[in-house]
Scaffold this active site. Structure first.
Site, PDB file in Angstrom:
ATOM      1  N   HIS A  96      -6.925   2.936  -1.946  1.00 56.52           N
ATOM      2  CA  HIS A  96      -7.603   1.670  -2.262  1.00 56.52           C
ATOM      3  C   HIS A  96      -7.167   0.526  -1.339  1.00 56.52           C
ATOM      4  O   HIS A  96      -8.004  -0.061  -0.651  1.00 56.52           O
ATOM      5  CB  HIS A  96      -7.356   1.312  -3.741  1.00 56.52           C
ATOM      6  CG  HIS A  96      -8.025   0.047  -4.177  1.00 56.52           C
ATOM      7  ND1 HIS A  96      -8.650  -0.111  -5.382  1.00 56.52           N
ATOM      8  CD2 HIS A  96      -8.161  -1.151  -3.562  1.00 56.52           C
ATOM      9  CE1 HIS A  96      -9.161  -1.326  -5.499  1.00 56.52           C
ATOM     10  NE2 HIS A  96      -8.877  -1.976  -4.401  1.00 56.52           N
ATOM     11  N   GLU A 102      10.547  -3.840  14.339  1.00 52.65           N
ATOM     12  CA  GLU A 102      10.781  -4.995  13.468  1.00 52.65           C
ATOM     13  C   GLU A 102      10.410  -4.770  11.994  1.00 52.65           C
ATOM     14  O   GLU A 102      10.667  -5.637  11.159  1.00 52.65           O
ATOM     15  CB  GLU A 102      10.053  -6.221  14.027  1.00 52.65           C
ATOM     16  CG  GLU A 102      10.615  -6.559  15.393  1.00 52.65           C
ATOM     17  CD  GLU A 102      10.421  -8.004  15.820  1.00 52.65           C
ATOM     18  OE1 GLU A 102       9.480  -8.637  15.313  1.00 52.65           O
ATOM     19  OE2 GLU A 102      11.206  -8.464  16.649  1.00 52.65           O
ATOM     20  N   HIS A 128      -4.145  -9.316  -2.160  1.00 48.06           N
ATOM     21  CA  HIS A 128      -4.612  -7.929  -2.165  1.00 48.06           C
ATOM     22  C   HIS A 128      -5.709  -7.774  -1.121  1.00 48.06           C
ATOM     23  O   HIS A 128      -6.559  -8.654  -0.968  1.00 48.06           O
ATOM     24  CB  HIS A 128      -5.151  -7.567  -3.557  1.00 48.06           C
ATOM     25  CG  HIS A 128      -5.940  -6.302  -3.597  1.00 48.06           C
ATOM     26  ND1 HIS A 128      -5.381  -5.077  -3.314  1.00 48.06           N
ATOM     27  CD2 HIS A 128      -7.248  -6.057  -3.877  1.00 48.06           C
ATOM     28  CE1 HIS A 128      -6.317  -4.141  -3.430  1.00 48.06           C
ATOM     29  NE2 HIS A 128      -7.460  -4.710  -3.761  1.00 48.06           N
ATOM     30  N   HIS A 165      -7.726  -4.536   1.783  1.00 49.09           N
ATOM     31  CA  HIS A 165      -8.011  -3.124   2.068  1.00 49.09           C
ATOM     32  C   HIS A 165      -7.835  -2.821   3.566  1.00 49.09           C
ATOM     33  O   HIS A 165      -8.811  -2.482   4.239  1.00 49.09           O
ATOM     34  CB  HIS A 165      -9.456  -2.796   1.662  1.00 49.09           C
ATOM     35  CG  HIS A 165      -9.826  -3.135   0.248  1.00 49.09           C
ATOM     36  ND1 HIS A 165     -11.122  -3.368  -0.156  1.00 49.09           N
ATOM     37  CD2 HIS A 165      -9.066  -3.261  -0.867  1.00 49.09           C
ATOM     38  CE1 HIS A 165     -11.152  -3.622  -1.465  1.00 49.09           C
ATOM     39  NE2 HIS A 165      -9.911  -3.584  -1.915  1.00 49.09           N
ATOM     40  N   GLU A 215      -9.215  -8.650 -10.427  1.00 51.78           N
ATOM     41  CA  GLU A 215      -7.811  -8.206 -10.377  1.00 51.78           C
ATOM     42  C   GLU A 215      -6.853  -9.292 -10.879  1.00 51.78           C
ATOM     43  O   GLU A 215      -5.663  -9.267 -10.568  1.00 51.78           O
ATOM     44  CB  GLU A 215      -7.424  -7.777  -8.949  1.00 51.78           C
ATOM     45  CG  GLU A 215      -8.302  -6.703  -8.324  1.00 51.78           C
ATOM     46  CD  GLU A 215      -8.243  -5.351  -9.032  1.00 51.78           C
ATOM     47  OE1 GLU A 215      -7.507  -5.213 -10.024  1.00 51.78           O
ATOM     48  OE2 GLU A 215      -8.970  -4.441  -8.589  1.00 51.78           O
TER      49      GLU A 215
HETATM   50  O1  2HA Z   1     -13.387  -6.406  -5.353  1.00 47.67           O
HETATM   51  O2  2HA Z   1     -10.615  -5.620  -3.938  1.00 47.67           O
HETATM   52  O3  2HA Z   1      -9.741  -4.325  -6.050  1.00 47.67           O
HETATM   53  C1  2HA Z   1     -12.143  -6.907  -5.088  1.00 47.67           C
HETATM   54  C2  2HA Z   1     -11.170  -5.831  -4.979  1.00 47.67           C
HETATM   55  C3  2HA Z   1     -10.899  -5.035  -6.180  1.00 47.67           C
HETATM   56 ZN    ZN Z   2      -9.365  -3.893  -3.881  1.00 47.45          ZN
END
Ligand code: 2HA
Ligand code: ZN
Length: 270
Positions: free
Chosen positions: A210, A169, A139, A141, A116
């Site tokens: 995602h 908050e 980033h 999940h 990414e």
């Molecule tokens: O593999 O989260 O979006 C890493 C990730 C791809």
């Molecule tokens: Zn990801």
């Protein structure tokens, strides 16, 4: 030259990947982080004239030419960064208008930065235009934010308002709200460009079905931003199927704006 294992930026990164893994946000090789470093900080620990390898990036980002980044490795597990930082993390300097990355440290087994990387670098460009102090793009999940994208409409105003309504908050922590991308193929320049476009107006960008991107001045702040949104999403997922008899109203949120000196995103409150 100081020992890089004592560098605060590296210690902070390792603590953050470990913490994120422990929160369940980064299963397997999920998630990625990039941190903009000062040349002076890097040169205290590394000879910046020694380039281990050059890696083509596949995109251009002239605004970042010459800039240094600490970045998680592709295919690497957040949980392992603490045990083998030099394999799981890397420090690169961009050159050729961002088209080449010079590896200065890390990715020891021949690896490279996260898949990414385009979304990260393009998001840095976008956030630096809004806030010259922005250093982190993150980033991951988180389960509840992800779950929410299956059952909540993806309209950005509605998505943001729902999160704001879940914890008092929230509006204080992310008055700029949450932008939302539809499902897109990850790892591409296209999702990178779309994420960066969304980063112009908010520090949180949901990737539907995602995960989420966050941006901020340091790892703690960026972690906290995602943590707060994820907490709100968790509450939403607990109550969405139940009759709601109380809520945080727009007039309460106006009181919070006043009390905490924040301004909600234009047009998001009635
Ligand atoms: O593999 O989260 O979006 C890493 C990730 C791809
Ligand atoms: Zn990801």
């Amino acid at each position: 030259m100081k020992d890089i294992m004592t560098a605060p930026f590296l210690i902070d990164m390792i603590r953050t990947t470990t913490n994120m893994y422990n929160h369940g946000w980064d299963e397997r090789n999920g998630g990625n982080i990039s941190v903009l470093l000062d040349e002076g900080d890097v040169s205290a620990y590394l000879d910046t004239n020694t380039v281990l390898r050059t890696i083509p990036t596949g995109f251009s980002a002239p605004e970042l030419d010459g800039k240094y980044f600490l970045v998680t490795g592709t295919g690497k597990y957040f949980k392992n960064a603490q045990y083998d930082p030099e394999n799981n993390l890397g420090i690169v300097r961009l050159k050729d208008g961002g088209e080449t990355a010079e590896l200065l440290w890390g990715y020891k087994d021949g690896g490279r930065f996260t898949s990414e990387f385009p979304a990260h670098m393009m998001s840095h460009v976008a956030r630096l235009k809004v806030d010259s102090e922005n250093r982190v793009v993150m980033h991951c999940h988180p389960a509840n934010l992800l779950a929410m994208t299956f059952v909540h409409m993806l309209d950005e105003r509605e998505f943001t308002r729902t999160l704001w309504q879940m914890c008092t908050e929230c509006i204080v922590v992310f008055p700029d709200g949450v932008n939302v991308l539809p499902w897109m193929l990850c790892g591409t320049n296209e999702i990178g460009e779309a994420t960066a476009e969304k980063m112009k107006t908010a520090r949180l960008v949901v990737w539907s079905l995602h995960g989420i991107y966050g941006a901020g001045r340091d790892l703690d702040e960026t972690f906290g931003l995602i943590e707060t949104a994820e907490k709100a999403a968790e509450i939403y997922m607990k109550i969405a199927h139940l009759p709601r008899i109380n809520t945080i109203t727009d007039s309460m949120m106006h009181e919070l704006e006043e009390r905490f000196g924040v301004k909600a995103r234009e047009g998001y409150l009635d």
